[in-house]
Design a protein around this motif. Structure first.
Motif, PDB file in Angstrom:
ATOM      1  N   SER A  48       0.827  -1.206   0.000  1.00 22.44           N
ATOM      2  CA  SER A  48       0.000   0.000   0.000  1.00 22.44           C
ATOM      3  C   SER A  48       0.865   1.262   0.000  1.00 22.44           C
ATOM      4  N   PRO A  49       1.534   1.519  -1.133  1.00 22.00           N
ATOM      5  CA  PRO A  49       2.435   2.670  -1.173  1.00 22.00           C
ATOM      6  C   PRO A  49       1.751   4.010  -1.434  1.00 22.00           C
ATOM      7  N   PHE A  50       0.409   4.010  -1.642  1.00 17.25           N
ATOM      8  CA  PHE A  50      -0.315   5.246  -1.927  1.00 17.25           C
ATOM      9  C   PHE A  50      -1.106   5.664  -0.691  1.00 17.25           C
ATOM     10  N   ARG A  51      -1.108   6.973  -0.388  1.00 20.72           N
ATOM     11  CA  ARG A  51      -1.674   7.385   0.899  1.00 20.72           C
ATOM     12  C   ARG A  51      -3.188   7.282   0.978  1.00 20.72           C
ATOM     13  N   VAL A  61       2.001   9.045   5.634  1.00 20.21           N
ATOM     14  CA  VAL A  61       2.081  10.485   5.328  1.00 20.21           C
ATOM     15  C   VAL A  61       1.247  11.275   6.337  1.00 20.21           C
ATOM     16  N   THR A  62       0.063  10.743   6.656  1.00 18.78           N
ATOM     17  CA  THR A  62      -0.789  11.414   7.650  1.00 18.78           C
ATOM     18  C   THR A  62      -0.080  11.485   9.004  1.00 18.78           C
ATOM     19  N   SER A  66       0.938  14.801  11.126  1.00 21.64           N
ATOM     20  CA  SER A  66       0.539  15.029  12.534  1.00 21.64           C
ATOM     21  C   SER A  66       1.757  15.339  13.400  1.00 21.64           C
ATOM     22  N   MET A  67       2.857  14.650  13.147  1.00 21.98           N
ATOM     23  CA  MET A  67       4.071  14.897  13.945  1.00 21.98           C
ATOM     24  C   MET A  67       4.593  16.316  13.686  1.00 21.98           C
ATOM     25  N   MET A  68       4.557  16.726  12.437  1.00 25.28           N
ATOM     26  CA  MET A  68       5.021  18.082  12.108  1.00 25.28           C
ATOM     27  C   MET A  68       4.109  19.117  12.764  1.00 25.28           C
ATOM     28  N   GLU A  69       2.799  18.874  12.706  1.00 28.76           N
ATOM     29  CA  GLU A  69       1.848  19.816  13.311  1.00 28.76           C
ATOM     30  C   GLU A  69       2.103  19.942  14.812  1.00 28.76           C
ATOM     31  N   MET A 264       2.754  13.079  -1.778  1.00 31.74           N
ATOM     32  CA  MET A 264       3.867  12.307  -1.205  1.00 31.74           C
ATOM     33  C   MET A 264       3.497  10.823  -1.153  1.00 31.74           C
ATOM     34  N   SER A 265       4.464   9.958  -1.451  1.00 24.89           N
ATOM     35  CA  SER A 265       4.212   8.512  -1.379  1.00 24.89           C
ATOM     36  C   SER A 265       4.344   8.028   0.071  1.00 24.89           C
ATOM     37  N   GLU A 266       3.695   6.916   0.364  1.00 20.93           N
ATOM     38  CA  GLU A 266       3.742   6.339   1.708  1.00 20.93           C
ATOM     39  C   GLU A 266       5.151   5.876   2.085  1.00 20.93           C
ATOM     40  N   ILE A 267       5.919   5.451   1.086  1.00 18.99           N
ATOM     41  CA  ILE A 267       7.291   4.992   1.386  1.00 18.99           C
ATOM     42  C   ILE A 267       8.122   6.186   1.860  1.00 18.99           C
TER      43      ILE A 267
END
Ligand SMILES: *Cc1c(COP(=O)(O)O)cnc(C)c1O
Length: 426
Positions: A48-51, A61-62, A66-69, A264-267
């Motif tokens: 599942s490489p797509f968000r 990516v989510t 959240s970590m950046m926020e 952005m890709s999940e990887i």
């Protein structure tokens, strides 16, 4: 036994201050390891490489957003493919385009100015001060009615003087974008760079502080700007996952507009979650090395002049910037340092960004050099010395990159090398 002459330059046959070159300065890449491999592996094993959909979406990516926020103390973060993409997304979120000018500092990477053109606007250039960052006192000179945004760029780990920049922008009613590509983790008066202006953009390319090879992010305090950014980065769509997470409920019929794909890709997301967790450690290490070197050099090299900072506490210390008295001495210094096995370089071939040929000649891939063909009330003309401080400081400001994997003996060798070389300059 032959006595090793520690005073004689390696350039002149003396023993070099270090026996081997410094490690490369890729702060995030050099601390990459099992954590990134395991997390990226989970995404691949989940197929599942797509968000937004897949058999077993892990929401990497989510999670990164959240970590950046949480850590930057902003309500909205959006992962994108690069900082160049993030800049275009930010400009489009702000509604900037054909017929608009954007103030860009004379010292920055090509991408800052290129993204402005990509968004169909035209860059105008303000000079820098001795921090090598945007000089708030030069904004007035380039300001006019057609300027619709200001981009501040903390270069190589030193914050911009955000208070006067924000004051100026507020006074003129224009937004500020912080291009934090080179300075993830930098702070100004206790706030993170990127979270001070209207929009902040980040790079996770290899040469930056943390990395997944490529990647970027947009952060903002504004729900409206976030929604426009999210749409522009994803074909004009606002996916249910993003709507739900941020409690947005717009009417598609009236809110949607044409966008691009900068998702952005999940990887990438998985690698960046692990890199983001390491950011504080990377910054703490570089910062302490940087402080140690400045202190030791101030003691051993009377009169040494460092690049200035509007808030030294906030520097991340990814590079040590030394301002030499002349461009010739900077050349001599760099050559001698190389022989001592200590990397030392000036920035961008000593050229302000507006001197790069494609910008200087206003040449684009479009017909009639669009968007430079706009009939501006005040024409945009670039001249070689329009930002004299950038022209003067770039060729004589030498940077020594400080990898987070340096050890105490590396630091002491850097001090002896710089001390030895500096003393021979006349
Ligand atoms: C590297 C850089 C960019 C571009 O980042 P990418 O992620 O490579 O697109 C933009 N602005 C500055 C100041 C940079 O140093």
């Amino acid at each position: 036994m032959e006595k090793v002459d520690l005073e004689k330059l390696a350039l002149n046959g003396g023993a070099p201050a270090r026996s081997k070159p410094l490690p490369p300065n890729y702060p995030g890449a050099v601390v990459m390891g099992e954590e990134e491999a395991v997390h990226a592996g989970q995404i691949i094993r989940a197929q599942s490489p797509f968000r937004f959909y897949g058999p077993d979406v892990r929401n990497a990516v989510t999670t990164l957003e959240s970590m950046m926020e949480r850590d930057l103390n902003v309500p909205y973060a959006l992962g994108v493919t690069s900082c160049t993409a993030a800049l275009v997304v930010a400009l489009k979120a702000l509604g900037i385009g054909y017929g608009d000018k954007v103030i860009v500092p004379a010292v920055t990477f090509l991408a800052t100015a290129g993204a402005v053109v990509s968004a169909n606007a035209v860059p105008v250039f303000a000079d820098v001060d001795e921090s090598l960052n945007l000089d708030p006192a030069d904004l007035e000179r380039v300001m006019d009615e057609e300027v619709k945004a200001i981009i501040a760029v903390p270069i190589l780990g030193v914050p911009c003087d955000m208070d006067p920049i924000m004051d100026f922008a507020r006074k003129h009613g224009v937004p500020v974008i912080e291009d934090v590509a080179q300075s993830c983790g930098v702070q100004y008066k206790g706030r993170y760079a990127g979270a001070i202006g209207d929009v902040g953009v980040f790079s996770f390319q290899m040469n930056k502080i943390i990395t997944a090879g490529e990647g970027g992010a947009v952060v903002t305090h504004s729900a409206e700007l976030y929604e426009r950014a999210a749409r522009y980065h994803d074909q004009g769509l606002l996916r249910p996952q993003l709507k739900e997470r941020h409690g947005l409920n717009p009417d598609e019929e009236t809110a949607a507009f044409i966008g691009q794909n900068y998702r952005m890709s999940e990887i990438t997301g998985a690698v960046l979650i692990e890199q983001w967790k390491k950011l504080d450690g990377i910054v703490a290490t570089m910062r302490s090395h940087h402080r140690y070197l400045k202190q030791a050099l101030a003691d051993s090299v009377p009169g040494i002049r460092f690049r200035s900072s509007p808030d030294e506490e906030g520097d991340i210390g990814s590079n040590l910037g030394i301002i030499l008295p002349s461009a010739e001495q900077a050349q001599t210094f760099m050559k001698a340092m190389q022989a001592e096995n200590i990397t030392a370089h000036t920035l961008y071939g000593n050229l302000p960004v507006y001197r790069v040929p494609q910008i200087f000649h206003q040449r684009t891939a479009e017909k009639d050099n669009f968007p430079f063909n706009y009939p501006f009330q005040k024409p945009v003309i670039y001249t070689e010395d329009m930002c004299p401080r950038a022209v003067d400081l770039l060729p004589r400001t030498v940077f020594v990159p400080l990898s987070p994997v340096l050890e105490q003996n590396d630091l002491d060798e850097i001090v002896s090398g710089i001390t030895k070389v500096y003393r021979t300059l006349d």
